[in-house]
Design a protein around this motif. Structure first.
Motif, mmCIF file in Angstrom:
data_model
loop_
_atom_site.group_PDB
_atom_site.id
_atom_site.type_symbol
_atom_site.label_atom_id
_atom_site.label_comp_id
_atom_site.label_asym_id
_atom_site.label_seq_id
_atom_site.Cartn_x
_atom_site.Cartn_y
_atom_site.Cartn_z
ATOM 1 N N GLN A 1 -2.152 0.582 9.264
ATOM 2 C CA GLN A 1 -2.127 1.991 9.699
ATOM 3 C C GLN A 1 -1.883 2.926 8.516
ATOM 4 O O GLN A 1 -2.405 4.039 8.480
ATOM 5 C CB GLN A 1 -1.065 2.205 10.778
ATOM 6 N N GLU A 2 -1.102 2.455 7.540
ATOM 7 C CA GLU A 2 -0.874 3.312 6.364
ATOM 8 C C GLU A 2 -2.150 3.381 5.508
ATOM 9 O O GLU A 2 -2.381 4.372 4.818
ATOM 10 C CB GLU A 2 0.310 2.805 5.531
ATOM 11 N N VAL A 3 -2.956 2.332 5.571
ATOM 12 C CA VAL A 3 -4.242 2.362 4.860
ATOM 13 C C VAL A 3 -5.154 3.405 5.515
ATOM 14 O O VAL A 3 -5.777 4.234 4.843
ATOM 15 C CB VAL A 3 -4.916 0.969 4.883
ATOM 16 N N LEU B 1 7.135 -1.191 15.472
ATOM 17 C CA LEU B 1 7.196 -1.275 14.016
ATOM 18 C C LEU B 1 6.848 0.112 13.493
ATOM 19 O O LEU B 1 6.167 0.890 14.162
ATOM 20 C CB LEU B 1 6.177 -2.301 13.506
ATOM 21 N N HIS B 2 7.270 0.392 12.268
ATOM 22 C CA HIS B 2 7.001 1.709 11.687
ATOM 23 C C HIS B 2 5.502 2.062 11.757
ATOM 24 O O HIS B 2 5.126 3.145 12.209
ATOM 25 C CB HIS B 2 7.510 1.755 10.246
ATOM 26 N N GLY B 3 4.671 1.122 11.362
ATOM 27 C CA GLY B 3 3.221 1.376 11.346
ATOM 28 C C GLY B 3 2.679 1.657 12.743
ATOM 29 O O GLY B 3 1.723 2.423 12.904
ATOM 30 N N VAL C 1 0.813 -1.224 0.000
ATOM 31 C CA VAL C 1 0.000 0.000 0.000
ATOM 32 C C VAL C 1 0.843 1.270 0.000
ATOM 33 O O VAL C 1 0.315 2.360 -0.131
ATOM 34 C CB VAL C 1 -0.981 0.052 1.199
ATOM 35 N N ASP C 2 2.155 1.115 0.176
ATOM 36 C CA ASP C 2 2.957 2.318 0.357
ATOM 37 C C ASP C 2 4.313 2.234 -0.353
ATOM 38 O O ASP C 2 4.536 2.869 -1.386
ATOM 39 C CB ASP C 2 3.128 2.552 1.870
ATOM 40 N N ALA C 3 5.226 1.386 0.182
ATOM 41 C CA ALA C 3 6.632 1.462 -0.239
ATOM 42 C C ALA C 3 6.882 1.149 -1.711
ATOM 43 O O ALA C 3 7.791 1.720 -2.321
ATOM 44 C CB ALA C 3 7.478 0.534 0.639
ATOM 45 N N ALA D 1 4.393 3.119 15.174
ATOM 46 C CA ALA D 1 4.798 4.493 15.500
ATOM 47 C C ALA D 1 3.883 5.482 14.775
ATOM 48 O O ALA D 1 3.480 6.508 15.341
ATOM 49 C CB ALA D 1 6.255 4.720 15.096
ATOM 50 N N VAL D 2 3.519 5.148 13.545
ATOM 51 C CA VAL D 2 2.615 6.023 12.781
ATOM 52 C C VAL D 2 1.231 6.046 13.450
ATOM 53 O O VAL D 2 0.554 7.082 13.461
ATOM 54 C CB VAL D 2 2.530 5.555 11.310
ATOM 55 N N ALA D 3 0.826 4.909 14.016
ATOM 56 C CA ALA D 3 -0.466 4.869 14.719
ATOM 57 C C ALA D 3 -0.479 5.917 15.832
ATOM 58 O O ALA D 3 -1.408 6.734 15.937
ATOM 59 C CB ALA D 3 -0.701 3.470 15.293
ATOM 60 N N GLY E 1 0.821 11.894 10.406
ATOM 61 C CA GLY E 1 1.149 10.956 11.481
ATOM 62 C C GLY E 1 2.618 10.603 11.560
ATOM 63 O O GLY E 1 3.059 9.924 12.482
ATOM 64 N N HIS E 2 3.399 11.064 10.587
ATOM 65 C CA HIS E 2 4.800 10.647 10.517
ATOM 66 C C HIS E 2 5.753 11.582 11.253
ATOM 67 O O HIS E 2 6.848 11.172 11.620
ATOM 68 C CB HIS E 2 5.255 10.484 9.060
ATOM 69 N N THR E 3 5.362 12.839 11.451
ATOM 70 C CA THR E 3 6.287 13.758 12.133
ATOM 71 C C THR E 3 6.533 13.248 13.549
ATOM 72 O O THR E 3 7.672 13.038 13.966
ATOM 73 C CB THR E 3 5.709 15.191 12.150
HETATM 74 ZN ZN ZN Z 1 4.950 5.298 6.773
#
Ligand code: ZN
Ligand code: NAD
Length: 367
Positions: free
Chosen positions: A182-184, A262-264, A134-136, A266-268, A245-247
């Motif tokens: 979370q990226e979705v 996990l990255h997702g 969905v992202d990378a 942290a984004v959550a 959500g990434h800052t």
């Molecule tokens: Zn991300």
């Protein structure tokens, strides 16, 4: 089958999404790059689960497997050198193509190998994590980490094809799947209330990885990411909204030394903080902020962060590499489906937003 065209400098490419499509990867790759020699750069774990399927699909083709450990620790220049050397030793010339097979790490590393081997060869991305699907895998960013920070060396190198088989997610650990989700949710918040509602209304099917539900969220996410990157290939403007959500998420990853979350995940937390900051800035109503928290919390078992300090997380925000001249740059929500920039909000509000995310995590851990 869903086919999404991504326009990019140099022509653009298709993202093809269909359950079971890995079995026909040979034909799809031939249609995109012709019948040239392929170098499959595969994450060893992914290969152990799915290598049989890709091998069968490539039968009759000339191809070489470069299978290696591709954990985040291996996302570094020495791995790129190792892979380029292995390609050279195996006789790879300018006319070959690389196939990236694995999660975001495989995609970033193999994409970067393709960007620099003999000054650039074609690459096909076959992402196998939800995050990578969905992202990378979409957008052409490739690269590796340096000891001093993540993703600091890399190149833009657009793929010739992104082949997504949602059935490859069947073996993905649940924690990874939920982090990718979370990226979705992020894509829903930045551009599509319908996608956000789908994840909420069909949560059970989404979490159970119902094939139709997965195909839908992947396709809608790719459509959103493709539209955003097509408008802004090099991240000068619009592409920034993908950082919702990434800052604070990046600050949290750094604060926990890239080990606990996990990255997702942290984004959550970052999205919960961004929702609260949006409310504190008078941009988002409380009901929408609560809906963001419910959507995020409903899809993930949030690792507790009770021991962290909001102040020290917020202090890391200015150090984000996407900060402008030392100013913190947040993407904030005006509604679900609509976001915009906020440059350098008052530090006290950033601390309050971080504190709110920590409180929500405590509440969730207690529930
Ligand atoms: Zn991300
Ligand atoms: N290029 C970009 O635009 C972009 C965007 C977002 C993230 N990224 C990068 O992506 C990376 C994270 O990607 P990720 O979350 O996919 O992590 P990952 O590639 O490390 O994969 C996560 C784990 O899942 C395993 N795995 C992958 N597919 C599997 C499958 N189908 N079945 C079983 N196990 C499987 C992997 O072996 C690994 O252990 C980070 O390095 C991040 O910087 C890049």
């Amino acid at each position: 089958m869903t086919r999404i065209r991504v326009s990019a400098p140099g022509g653009g490419y298709d993202v093809a999404i269909e359950a079971g499509s890995l079995a026909r990867a040979g034909e799809s790759i031939a249609a995109a790059v012709g019948r040239r020699r392929l170098f499959v750069i595969a994450d060893a774990t992914v290969w152990s689960f799915l290598g049989g399927r890709l091998s069968a699909a490539l039968q009759g083709r000339e191809w070489t497997l470069l299978k290696t450990d591709l954990g985040e620790r291996r996302k570094r220049l020495s791995t790129v050198e190792e892979l380029c050397s292995a390609m050279h030793a195996a006789g790879a010339d300018r006319g070959c193509a690389v196939v990236a097979f694995g999660g975001g790490v495989a995609g970033d590393v193999a994409g970067f190998v393709a960007a620099c081997y003999m000054r650039g060869v074609d690459v096909v991305q076959i992402p196998t994590t939800l995050l990578a699907q969905v992202d990378a895998s979409v957008g052409g960013k490739t690269g590796v980490n340096l000891a001093s920070g993540k993703n600091l060396a890399g190149a833009f190198h657009q793929p010739r094809l992104v082949l997504i088989d949602p059935a490859t997610l069947d073996t993905l650990p649940d924690r990874e799947y939920r982090a990718g989700l979370q990226e979705v949710i992020k894509h829903g918040i930045i551009r599509s209330a319908a996608l956000f509602d789908f994840v909420n209304d069909r949560r059970e099917a989404v979490l159970a990885r119902d094939p139709a539900a997965v195909e839908h969220i992947v396709a809608e996410s790719v459509r959103i990411k493709a539209a955003v990157v097509a408008e802004d290939e090099r991240e000068a403007g619009l592409r920034r909204i993908l950082n919702f959500g990434h800052t604070l998420g990046h600050a949290l990853e750094a604060e926990t030394a890239y080990r606990r979350l996990l990255h997702g995940e942290a984004v959550a937390y970052g999205m919960i903080a961004a929702g609260r900051l949006s409310e504190l800035r008078g941009r988002l109503d409380a009901a929408s902020r609560e809906r963001i928290e419910a959507a995020v919390g409903g899809c993930i078992a949030m690792p507790s962060l009770a021991d962290l300090s909001a102040r020290s997380i917020a202090a890391r925000v200015g150090g984000d590499k996407k900060a402008v001249g030392g100013k913190a740059r947040f993407v904030l929500a005006d509604a679900i489906g609509k976001v915009g920039d906020d440059l350098d909000p008052p530090a006290e509000l950033v601390v309050a937003a971080a504190e709110h995310a920590l409180q929500v995590s405590r509440r969730m851990a207690a529930a």
